[in-house]
Motif scaffolding. Structure first.
Motif, PDB file in Angstrom:
ATOM      1  N   GLY A  78     -16.623  -1.131  -3.674  1.00 45.27           N
ATOM      2  CA  GLY A  78     -17.030  -0.093  -4.891  1.00 45.27           C
ATOM      3  C   GLY A  78     -16.148   1.261  -4.501  1.00 45.27           C
ATOM      4  O   GLY A  78     -15.448   1.202  -5.973  1.00 45.27           O
ATOM      5  N   ILE A  79     -16.091   1.542  -3.725  1.00 42.47           N
ATOM      6  CA  ILE A  79     -16.093   3.269  -4.087  1.00 42.47           C
ATOM      7  C   ILE A  79     -13.473   3.015  -4.311  1.00 42.47           C
ATOM      8  O   ILE A  79     -13.478   4.022  -4.466  1.00 42.47           O
ATOM      9  N   ALA A  80     -13.284   2.594  -2.824  1.00 36.47           N
ATOM     10  CA  ALA A  80     -11.996   1.796  -3.343  1.00 36.47           C
ATOM     11  C   ALA A  80     -11.788   1.380  -4.719  1.00 36.47           C
ATOM     12  O   ALA A  80     -10.923   1.586  -4.596  1.00 36.47           O
ATOM     13  N   LEU A  81     -12.371   0.754  -5.642  1.00 40.93           N
ATOM     14  CA  LEU A  81     -12.108   0.403  -7.204  1.00 40.93           C
ATOM     15  C   LEU A  81     -12.638   1.508  -7.575  1.00 40.93           C
ATOM     16  O   LEU A  81     -11.730   1.831  -9.103  1.00 40.93           O
ATOM     17  N   ALA A  82     -13.412   2.304  -7.469  1.00 43.97           N
ATOM     18  CA  ALA A  82     -13.316   3.605  -8.931  1.00 43.97           C
ATOM     19  C   ALA A  82     -12.575   4.380  -8.210  1.00 43.97           C
ATOM     20  O   ALA A  82     -12.483   5.700  -8.953  1.00 43.97           O
ATOM     21  N   LEU A  83     -11.723   4.749  -7.300  1.00 43.81           N
ATOM     22  CA  LEU A  83     -11.291   6.132  -6.711  1.00 43.81           C
ATOM     23  C   LEU A  83      -9.386   5.647  -7.967  1.00 43.81           C
ATOM     24  O   LEU A  83      -9.575   6.838  -8.496  1.00 43.81           O
ATOM     25  N   PRO A  84      -9.597   4.400  -7.851  1.00 41.87           N
ATOM     26  CA  PRO A  84      -8.021   4.148  -9.127  1.00 41.87           C
ATOM     27  C   PRO A  84      -8.732   4.152 -10.492  1.00 41.87           C
ATOM     28  O   PRO A  84      -8.179   4.840 -11.017  1.00 41.87           O
ATOM     29  N   ALA A  85      -9.549   4.135 -10.633  1.00 37.63           N
ATOM     30  CA  ALA A  85     -10.789   3.605 -12.085  1.00 37.63           C
ATOM     31  C   ALA A  85     -10.253   5.430 -12.600  1.00 37.63           C
ATOM     32  O   ALA A  85     -10.478   5.738 -13.307  1.00 37.63           O
ATOM     33  N   VAL A  86     -11.013   6.107 -11.762  1.00 40.71           N
ATOM     34  CA  VAL A  86     -11.225   7.835 -12.351  1.00 40.71           C
ATOM     35  C   VAL A  86      -9.987   8.532 -12.060  1.00 40.71           C
ATOM     36  O   VAL A  86      -9.231   9.480 -13.151  1.00 40.71           O
ATOM     37  N   ALA A 220       2.022   7.457  -9.143  1.00 38.28           N
ATOM     38  CA  ALA A 220       0.792   7.634  -7.677  1.00 38.28           C
ATOM     39  C   ALA A 220      -0.591   6.453  -8.404  1.00 38.28           C
ATOM     40  O   ALA A 220      -0.856   6.699  -7.147  1.00 38.28           O
ATOM     41  N   LEU A 221      -0.671   6.650  -9.495  1.00 39.18           N
ATOM     42  CA  LEU A 221      -2.178   6.036  -9.581  1.00 39.18           C
ATOM     43  C   LEU A 221      -1.014   3.708  -9.179  1.00 39.18           C
ATOM     44  O   LEU A 221      -2.412   3.850  -8.477  1.00 39.18           O
ATOM     45  N   TRP A 222       0.102   4.294  -9.980  1.00 45.27           N
ATOM     46  CA  TRP A 222      -0.475   2.606  -9.868  1.00 45.27           C
ATOM     47  C   TRP A 222      -0.166   2.407  -7.519  1.00 45.27           C
ATOM     48  O   TRP A 222      -0.115   1.638  -7.550  1.00 45.27           O
ATOM     49  N   SER A 223       0.578   2.869  -7.263  1.00 43.78           N
ATOM     50  CA  SER A 223       0.517   2.858  -6.203  1.00 43.78           C
ATOM     51  C   SER A 223      -0.469   3.323  -4.776  1.00 43.78           C
ATOM     52  O   SER A 223      -0.952   2.441  -4.403  1.00 43.78           O
ATOM     53  N   THR A 224      -1.606   4.625  -5.245  1.00 44.71           N
ATOM     54  CA  THR A 224      -2.821   4.415  -4.427  1.00 44.71           C
ATOM     55  C   THR A 224      -2.919   2.821  -5.275  1.00 44.71           C
ATOM     56  O   THR A 224      -4.201   2.451  -4.188  1.00 44.71           O
ATOM     57  N   GLY A 225      -3.677   2.785  -6.177  1.00 47.92           N
ATOM     58  CA  GLY A 225      -3.778   0.839  -6.240  1.00 47.92           C
ATOM     59  C   GLY A 225      -3.439   0.535  -5.645  1.00 47.92           C
ATOM     60  O   GLY A 225      -4.699  -0.484  -5.359  1.00 47.92           O
ATOM     61  N   ALA A 226      -2.558   0.314  -5.575  1.00 50.21           N
ATOM     62  CA  ALA A 226      -1.915  -0.903  -4.931  1.00 50.21           C
ATOM     63  C   ALA A 226      -2.527  -0.782  -3.600  1.00 50.21           C
ATOM     64  O   ALA A 226      -2.994  -1.986  -2.541  1.00 50.21           O
TER      65      ALA A 226
END
Ligand SMILES: Nc1ncnc2c1ncn2[C@@H]1O[C@H](COP(=O)(O)OP(=O)(O)OP(=O)(O)O)[C@@H](O)[C@H]1O
Ligand SMILES: [Mg+2]
Lengths: 348, 226
Positions: A78-86, A220-226
């Motif tokens: 959940g936290i790992a998914l929340a970071l890019p979502a936020v 940056a969002l895409w790379s952290t998201g990946a």
């Protein structure tokens, strides 16, 4: 060595003795074996659902037997998914703020040659208004410009000293709000090169900078998201690996009595799916929480700038997308573990 | 139903022979004892049939199908049709007796109600009806063994293999279980029973295969007056 002496005597006699029911069944092992399949087994799609239901129930039972571990895994997901979502939400809100320039700016000011008459001004205005990307053109004659300048600046006396109007005719071009800054500047350059235009001014440096920053942030969002997606796959994979290890005996026994690989695999995949879905839900909740806690400050900030602005949230569509992504990554993680560790288990 | 054709089994890591050139045939509906000293290869022989082991030489045929050549994805189907009771029971610790016995039916996709009926019937036959809600750890050795037997017979497999099924049972229960197996031969099931219990073997007088050091040394036909 292989003598088949005497066998068969016993069963034949037994058959006779056991009468009717045995008589019906004995010579037809094959049929007896097949009949329950056609008569008693439910139709294929139902059976399919039943099996998936059983697998899901099994996964749930496993998760319940180690609740803390399961919840921790879901929380990490959940936290790992929340970071890019936020991050994505923040970006979307920033873009919305940046998009606020659509109403006024950017404008392209085109200064015509000093001696261009009102007629030329009007002609150029009509021509430019036809161009793609141009939302409107406002022609301003030197007289109008001077009048406006007078009213604005209060330099009446000084301007009286000029014996001739120093201001050139101007075309103020508003562009379509859909154009990006680079498109706007390209349009401005093109317009600057057309007939009777002496100079061009485009004031959008800050918009360009903002957009550059946003583009960078998006990258940056895409790379952290990946990276975080990879983290989810690894975390779920590791948890499933542990489950497989602790269920080794069960896997062996199920294979021993004829469970197919698919059957053995399914509960583990459901477990991964569960972590993904639960993690996605947690992430959704976390973004909602974040938005709620920032809503007050954001409004006060907007008030200070004299605008009305509310933080937008994920919305139903993106929330469901988050669940879907979580589910996909969870199953993928489970699959990596299952592919590596499950096939290796052979019953003893 | 079951044919072994010069079958040998060598355990590579251990460098020992489990079986050496064993050939035999067992017909449909036959009950055969497999005897021999400890380590003679009884378990190895049984394990070759549902392909829990693959022969290192020779062929194993079950119902005319060469088990060694069976593609991997068909192996589960073979195992569903060969009921096995294991020397060490192999019950699932986190399922009740009922849940354990129901497992083969779940795998075959039998609907719950029908499955429950069959599970109870199987438990009744092994005298465990009162223990259906118990977990395996709370059972005695003999009860676990009988739960394993119920699991092996619940799906009415055409082939039934029992490795020391009476090892933990008193003579009365042993006879009961053997009667159950014999009843299965009556509906065409082929039964192989590996056992040390020579008393039982002599008493019942079924066909008996004797193994020694992985070799088949005797094949005694069934006594007529069984
Ligand atoms: N997995 C294995 N790896 C190596 N050697 C094995 C394995 N299984 C059995 N063996 C060997 O094969 C031989 C036959 O073993 P098997 O288990 O068939 O004997 P058995 O007749 O069933 O004995 P018991 O009556 O004690 O159960 C033994 O010498 C044993 O050590
Ligand atoms: Mg043995």
């Amino acid at each position: 060595m292989a003598r088949r002496t005497g066998h068969g005597a016993t069963p034949r006699r037994r058959q006779r003795r056991s009468g009717g029911w045995a008589q019906r069944l004995v010579p037809r092992t094959r049929r007896r074996r097949d009949r329950p399949r056609s008569r008693r087994a439910p139709p294929a799609p139902l059976l399919y659902l039943l099996r998936h239901g059983q697998a899901a129930a099994r996964a749930l039972a496993w998760a319940r037997s180690a609740p803390v571990h399961s919840l921790l895994t879901a929380a990490v997901v959940g936290i790992a998914l929340a970071l890019p979502a936020v991050f994505m939400l923040a970006l979307a809100n920033a873009e919305r703020v940046a998009g606020g320039w659509g109403a006024g700016a950017p404008r392209i000011s085109l200064f015509l040659e000093q001696d261009a008459g009102t007629e030329t001004l009007q002609r150029r205005a009509d021509a430019i208004a036809e161009r793609p990307g141009v939302a409107g053109v406002e022609p301003i004659t030197p007289e109008e410009a001077l009048a406006a300048f007078r009213a604005d600046s209060g330099l009446d006396a000084a301007l009286e000293l000029l014996d001739e109007n120093p201001l050139p005719p101007v075309l103020v071009v508003t562009v379509e709000p859909s154009l990006s800054p680079s498109e706007v500047s390209r349009l401005a350059d093109r317009l600057a090169g057309t007939e009777a235009i002496a100079r061009m001014r485009l004031d959008q440096a800050w918009v360009e900078r903002l957009h550059a920053i946003l583009a960078l942030a998006e990258r940056a969002l895409w790379s952290t998201g990946a990276l975080l997606a990879l983290a989810v796959v690894l975390v779920v994979g590791n948890t499933i690996r542990l489950t497989i290890e602790s269920r080794r005996e069960e896997v062996e026994i199920v294979k021993l009595i004829g469970g197919s690989n698919g059957l053995v695999r399914r509960p583990f995949l459901y477990e991964g799916l569960g972590y993904g879905l639960l993690g996605g839900g947690i992430a959704w909740g976390l973004t909602g929480l974040g938005r709620w806690s920032l809503a007050g400050p954001a409004e006060r900030l907007a008030e200070a700038y004299g605008t009305a602005f509310t933080l937008s949230g994920l919305g139903l569509g993106n929330g469901l997308l988050l669940l879907l992504i979580g589910a996909g990554l969870g199953v993928l993680g489970a699959w990596t573990a299952v592919a590596r560790h499950l096939a290796a288990i052979e019953p003893r | 139903m079951i044919r072994l054709d010069r079958v040998s089994k060598r355990y590579q890591q251990a460098g020992r022979d489990g079986l050496r050139g064993v050939s035999l045939a067992v017909g449909e509906g036959e009950l055969v004892f497999v005897t021999g000293h400890s380590g003679a290869g009884k378990s190895t022989l049984l394990r070759l049939i549902p392909r829990l082991e693959r022969p290192s030489g020779g062929r194993v045929l079950v119902g005319g199908v060469d088990v060694g050549q069976l593609p991997r994805r068909k192996v589960p189907l073979l195992r569903q049709r060969v009921g096995v009771t294991f020397q060490d029971h192999r019950l699932l610790a986190d399922r009740t007796v009922f849940g354990n016995v129901a497992l083969p039916l779940e795998i075959a996709g039998i609907p719950r109600r029908e499955a429950a009926r069959r599970v109870r019937a199987a438990l009744d036959k092994v005298g465990l009806l009162g223990k259906e809600g118990a977990y395996p750890v709370t059972l005695s050795g003999g009860e676990q063994q009988r739960a394993g037997i119920a699991r092996a017979v619940v799906n009415r497999p055409p082939v039934l293999l029992a490795d020391e099924p009476t090892g933990n049972l008193d003579p009365g229960l042993s006879d009961e279980i053997m009667r159950l197996f014999t009843a299965f031969t009556g509906i065409g099931t082929t039964v192989l029973v590996a056992t040390h219990d020579m008393g039982l073997v002599d008493r019942l007088g079924h066909r008996t295969l004797s193994l020694r050091e992985g070799e088949l040394v005797a094949d005694r036909p069934a006594r007529e007056a069984a």
